[in-house]
Design a protein around this motif. Structure first.
Motif, short mmCIF file in Angstrom:
data_model
loop_
_atom_site.label_atom_id
_atom_site.label_comp_id
_atom_site.label_asym_id
_atom_site.label_seq_id
_atom_site.Cartn_x
_atom_site.Cartn_y
_atom_site.Cartn_z
N LEU A 62 -21.68 -22.50 -7.59
CA LEU A 62 -21.52 -21.07 -7.80
C LEU A 62 -22.18 -20.61 -9.09
CD1 LEU A 62 -17.77 -20.77 -6.79
CD2 LEU A 62 -19.75 -20.13 -5.43
N GLY A 63 -23.16 -19.72 -8.96
CA GLY A 63 -23.65 -18.98 -10.10
C GLY A 63 -24.41 -19.74 -11.16
N VAL A 64 -24.86 -20.94 -10.88
CA VAL A 64 -25.61 -21.72 -11.87
C VAL A 64 -27.00 -22.00 -11.31
CG1 VAL A 64 -25.68 -23.81 -13.25
CG2 VAL A 64 -23.47 -22.79 -12.67
N ASP A 65 -28.02 -21.51 -11.96
CA ASP A 65 -29.39 -21.69 -11.49
C ASP A 65 -30.12 -22.61 -12.45
OD1 ASP A 65 -31.75 -21.56 -10.18
OD2 ASP A 65 -32.27 -19.53 -10.81
N ILE A 66 -30.37 -23.84 -12.01
CA ILE A 66 -31.11 -24.82 -12.82
C ILE A 66 -32.34 -25.21 -12.01
CG2 ILE A 66 -30.99 -27.03 -14.02
CD1 ILE A 66 -27.94 -26.68 -14.06
N GLY A 67 -33.43 -24.52 -12.24
CA GLY A 67 -34.59 -24.63 -11.37
C GLY A 67 -35.33 -25.94 -11.43
N SER A 68 -35.07 -26.77 -12.45
CA SER A 68 -35.85 -28.00 -12.61
C SER A 68 -35.35 -29.15 -11.74
CB SER A 68 -35.83 -28.43 -14.08
OG SER A 68 -34.49 -28.68 -14.50
N LEU A 69 -34.24 -29.01 -11.04
CA LEU A 69 -33.69 -30.10 -10.24
C LEU A 69 -34.59 -30.40 -9.05
CD1 LEU A 69 -29.92 -29.09 -10.19
CD2 LEU A 69 -30.92 -31.04 -11.39
N TYR B 58 -24.77 -45.78 -9.27
CA TYR B 58 -25.92 -46.66 -9.52
C TYR B 58 -27.22 -46.04 -8.98
CZ TYR B 58 -22.49 -50.33 -10.62
OH TYR B 58 -21.49 -51.06 -11.18
N LEU B 59 -27.14 -45.41 -7.80
CA LEU B 59 -28.33 -44.77 -7.23
C LEU B 59 -28.80 -43.63 -8.13
CD1 LEU B 59 -30.38 -44.26 -4.97
CD2 LEU B 59 -28.64 -42.90 -3.81
N THR B 60 -27.86 -42.84 -8.64
CA THR B 60 -28.22 -41.73 -9.52
C THR B 60 -28.90 -42.25 -10.79
OG1 THR B 60 -26.34 -40.44 -8.69
CG2 THR B 60 -27.32 -39.73 -10.77
N ARG B 61 -28.37 -43.32 -11.37
CA ARG B 61 -28.99 -43.89 -12.58
C ARG B 61 -30.41 -44.38 -12.27
NH1 ARG B 61 -25.31 -48.06 -15.35
NH2 ARG B 61 -25.89 -49.39 -13.58
N HIS B 62 -30.60 -45.00 -11.10
CA HIS B 62 -31.93 -45.47 -10.71
C HIS B 62 -32.90 -44.30 -10.55
CE1 HIS B 62 -35.03 -47.81 -8.65
NE2 HIS B 62 -35.04 -46.88 -7.72
N LEU B 63 -32.45 -43.22 -9.94
CA LEU B 63 -33.31 -42.04 -9.75
C LEU B 63 -33.71 -41.43 -11.09
CD1 LEU B 63 -31.38 -40.48 -6.75
CD2 LEU B 63 -33.74 -41.28 -6.67
N ILE B 64 -32.77 -41.40 -12.03
CA ILE B 64 -33.08 -40.87 -13.36
C ILE B 64 -34.12 -41.74 -14.05
CG2 ILE B 64 -32.10 -40.43 -15.65
CD1 ILE B 64 -29.48 -39.68 -14.22
N ARG B 65 -34.00 -43.06 -13.88
CA ARG B 65 -35.01 -43.96 -14.46
C ARG B 65 -36.39 -43.72 -13.87
NH1 ARG B 65 -31.31 -49.47 -14.26
NH2 ARG B 65 -30.24 -49.17 -16.26
N MET B 66 -36.41 -43.26 -12.61
CA MET B 66 -37.68 -42.92 -11.96
C MET B 66 -38.12 -41.49 -12.30
SD MET B 66 -38.53 -45.66 -10.33
CE MET B 66 -37.80 -46.56 -11.71
N ARG B 67 -37.44 -40.91 -13.33
CA ARG B 67 -37.78 -39.59 -13.86
C ARG B 67 -37.54 -38.47 -12.86
NH1 ARG B 67 -39.07 -40.09 -18.62
NH2 ARG B 67 -39.67 -37.91 -18.87
N ARG B 68 -36.55 -38.66 -12.00
CA ARG B 68 -36.07 -37.56 -11.16
C ARG B 68 -34.99 -36.80 -11.92
NH1 ARG B 68 -39.21 -37.11 -6.52
NH2 ARG B 68 -37.49 -35.94 -5.58
N SER B 69 -34.89 -35.50 -11.67
CA SER B 69 -33.80 -34.68 -12.22
C SER B 69 -32.76 -34.53 -11.12
CB SER B 69 -34.32 -33.31 -12.66
OG SER B 69 -35.21 -33.46 -13.75
N VAL B 70 -31.54 -35.04 -11.36
CA VAL B 70 -30.58 -35.27 -10.29
C VAL B 70 -29.26 -34.55 -10.56
CG1 VAL B 70 -29.43 -37.04 -8.89
CG2 VAL B 70 -31.58 -37.58 -10.06
N VAL B 71 -28.70 -33.95 -9.53
CA VAL B 71 -27.29 -33.55 -9.53
C VAL B 71 -26.62 -34.28 -8.39
CG1 VAL B 71 -27.74 -31.47 -8.13
CG2 VAL B 71 -25.61 -31.66 -9.41
#
Length: 575
Positions: free
Chosen positions: A168-175, A97-110
């Motif tokens: 490991l080995g995954v670079d996603i700079g927008s997070l 639920y927290l992750t969904r809320h953060l996404i709604r606030m336009r955060r990029s989340v892992v």
């Protein structure tokens, strides 16, 4: 023409995997030198305490550590989220639920979870029609994982629920946000996960979610200390003779092997003699040559256990198949279990143990399950018997590690339990070598018999933390159990032997006295009141019967007892 060798994620090569990788680098360097190449080695590592020493062990070359990698580092805020404030909602559901809320606030989340099932559940429970969270874990095809990475980079999704596979080995700079669904078990992994966000000029947010278990409460009470702790050491099993033997065989097939090119030592000498005796090498003066042209074809880089193939019926992609190991199948895909695949729940309908196939059908209710796992150790032939003291027995034995799912709990999408069922699942048994330390007279040692199991259990966890330092093993190479055994409980430290004899357990028994001394220091030096993840608690253990005070007393008493010399066993005695 080889001029540069790059080793990425160097911290990952520890224990037996590190030893295998070390052998591979030695063979590469040997061939390069033969062709007059002198490549420079450049390595990148996550957060560990000993990057220089670790790389020197892996490569046998000197290194210069460059602390600033050049990657941008923005301001980082760390938040500890106490899940017990909402006791009716399980931590994984709160993470979703927290992750969904953060996404709604336009955060990029892992959001990182410690198990595959948790990662899948968070993706399912956190998604809605407007905001998708895709799962990312091992077991998926490379095509599926690249798809998730592409969608996250392109901005078509803003949330990923992952296991350590994304470390490991995954670079996603927008997070810009990382949510940890539970403590990952080590300081190194904590910072490797939190470091996935904030690689651009965006400020980063890290949220560590803690529940009501003893480890979580300890972390919450000492949050500042946690963030200041030194990361763990990375240790490769550099003297594993089984792995050394494998690489000597392959090296001799790649290029005739001169005795002078091998570092002198009893391990290498014994390994070469063994290969000659098995007619895998022939000796010509001081040169060893392979009797087979391509022994690589039958020599795995790492031993892997057999796997099951899972077929998902009722999907758009009729070829949807996943492979998981026998142990994962036992825990996650027993009959009746809800298995989550790419955020979609499936009910396990049939398990064919002979063909190693599992058939799943769509689960319409959105439920998930949690297995009740029974694990024990069946003792076999005694290899060594030690008599250090009348109140203490120490044996090195052959054993079988036995695991079985006896039932499972079923939960709805909000995390509420809706059913509890029994199940008859296959028994998985794996050969192992083990050291069994049994306390037969607690009163003589001055320990209350009622405190003995809790003290030994806590001491077992402390030993598990220090033994890798003494055996050059990784944290996943050795495993341990505390068995109740009536009035004579035991600490069991074991190593799954697969198809070859173990050298790891021999190192354990030779270092047991020093390990007890280090465990005593670890427990005594820790400032916590009743146990924490850095002394006597273990995130992988579900049994919370722990007594730090009794563990300290036992470590002091047992540490004073000389382990002595192993007595010859007849080899016929059965445990």
């Amino acid at each position: 023409n080889l001029s540069v060798v790059v080793i990425d994620e160097a911290h990952h090569y520890v224990g037996s995997l590190g030893a295998s990788f070390q052998g591979l680098l030695w063979r590469l360097e040997r061939l390069a030198r033969h062709y007059h190449a002198r490549p420079v080695i450049i390595a990148a590592s996550g957060t560990i305490a000993n990057p220089r020493e670790h790389l020197q062990t892996l490569t046998n070359q000197a290194f210069v550590v460059v602390d600033d990698s050049g990657a941008s580092q923005s301001e980082r805020t760390i938040l500890f989220w106490d899940c017990t404030r909402d006791p009716k909602t399980p931590p994984s559901t709160q993470a979703a639920y927290l992750t969904r809320h953060l996404i709604r606030m336009r955060r990029s989340v892992v959001v990182f979870s410690n198990t595959r099932a948790q990662a899948e559940y968070v993706a399912m429970a956190g998604s809605d029609r407007s905001h998708r969270i895709l799962p990312y874990r091992s077991g998926y095809s490379a095509e599926m994982r690249r798809r998730v990475e592409h969608e996250l980079r392109s901005g078509s999704i803003r949330g990923v629920s992952a296991t350590s596979a994304l470390e490991l080995g995954v670079d996603i700079g927008s997070l810009d946000t990382v949510v940890l669904n539970g403590y990952p078990g080590s300081i190194s992994s904590l910072w490797q996960r939190l470091g996935r966000a904030g690689r651009t000029d965006l400020d980063a947010l890290g949220i560590v979610m803690v529940g009501g278990d003893p480890i979580s409460r300890s972390l919450l009470a000492n949050a500042a200390e946690l963030l200041e702790r030194t990361p763990e050491h990375a240790i490769a099993a550099s003297d594993d003779t089984d792995i050394l033997t494998r690489h000597l065989l392959l090296a001799a097939a790649e290029l005739p092997l001169e005795e002078t090119s091998i570092e002198d030592g009893p391990g290498a000498t014994a390994a070469l003699s063994d290969l000659v005796n098995r007619d895998l090498l022939i000796k010509d003066g001081t040169t060893y040559r392979s009797t087979k042209q391509r022994p690589h074809l039958g020599t795995p880089f790492m031993e892997r256990e057999a796997s099951y193939e899972i077929h998902f019926q009722g999907t758009r992609d009729h070829r949807a198949v996943e492979r998981i190991s026998i142990r994962q199948a036992l825990r996650e895909a027993h009959k009746g279990a809800v298995f989550l695949h790419f955020g979609t729940p499936f009910r396990v309908q049939r398990v064919d143990s002979e063909r190693r196939e599992i058939v799943c059908i769509p689960e319409t209710e959105g439920h998930h399950t949690q297995p009740a796992l029974f694990r024990s150790l069946s003792q076999g032939r005694i290899l060594e018997h030690l008599e250090p003291h009348p109140t203490l027995g120490i044996e090195r034995i052959e054993a079988l590690v036995v695991e079985q799912v006896t039932g499972y709990k079923e939960f709805d999408q909000q995390g509420r339990q809706v059913a509890k069922r029994k199940v008859t699942s296959p028994i998985i048994s794996s050969p192992a070598e083990a050291v069994v330390l049994t306390c037969v007279d607690p009163i003589y040692l001055g320990i209350d018999p009622e405190d003995l199991f809790a003290g030994l259990h806590a001491l077992e966890h402390a030993l598990a933390k220090v033994l890798p330092l003494l055996t050059n093993g990784g944290t996943s190479d050795l495993a341990s159990l505390t068995l109740r055994n009536g009035d004579a409980p035991s600490i069991v430290i074991y190593y799954l032997t697969k198809s070859h004899p173990s050298t790891m357990i021999t190192k354990v028994i030779h270092n047991l006295h020093e390990a007890l001394s280090l465990a005593e220091h670890l427990i005594a030096a820790c400032s916590c009141a009743s146990g924490c993840p850095f002394c006597v608690l273990d995130a992988r253990c579900d049994d919370e019967v722990i007594d730090k005070g009794a563990a300290l007393a036992l470590s002091r008493l047992l540490g004073k007892i000389s382990v002595g010399t192993a007595l010859d066993s007849s080899g016929d005695e059965e445990g």
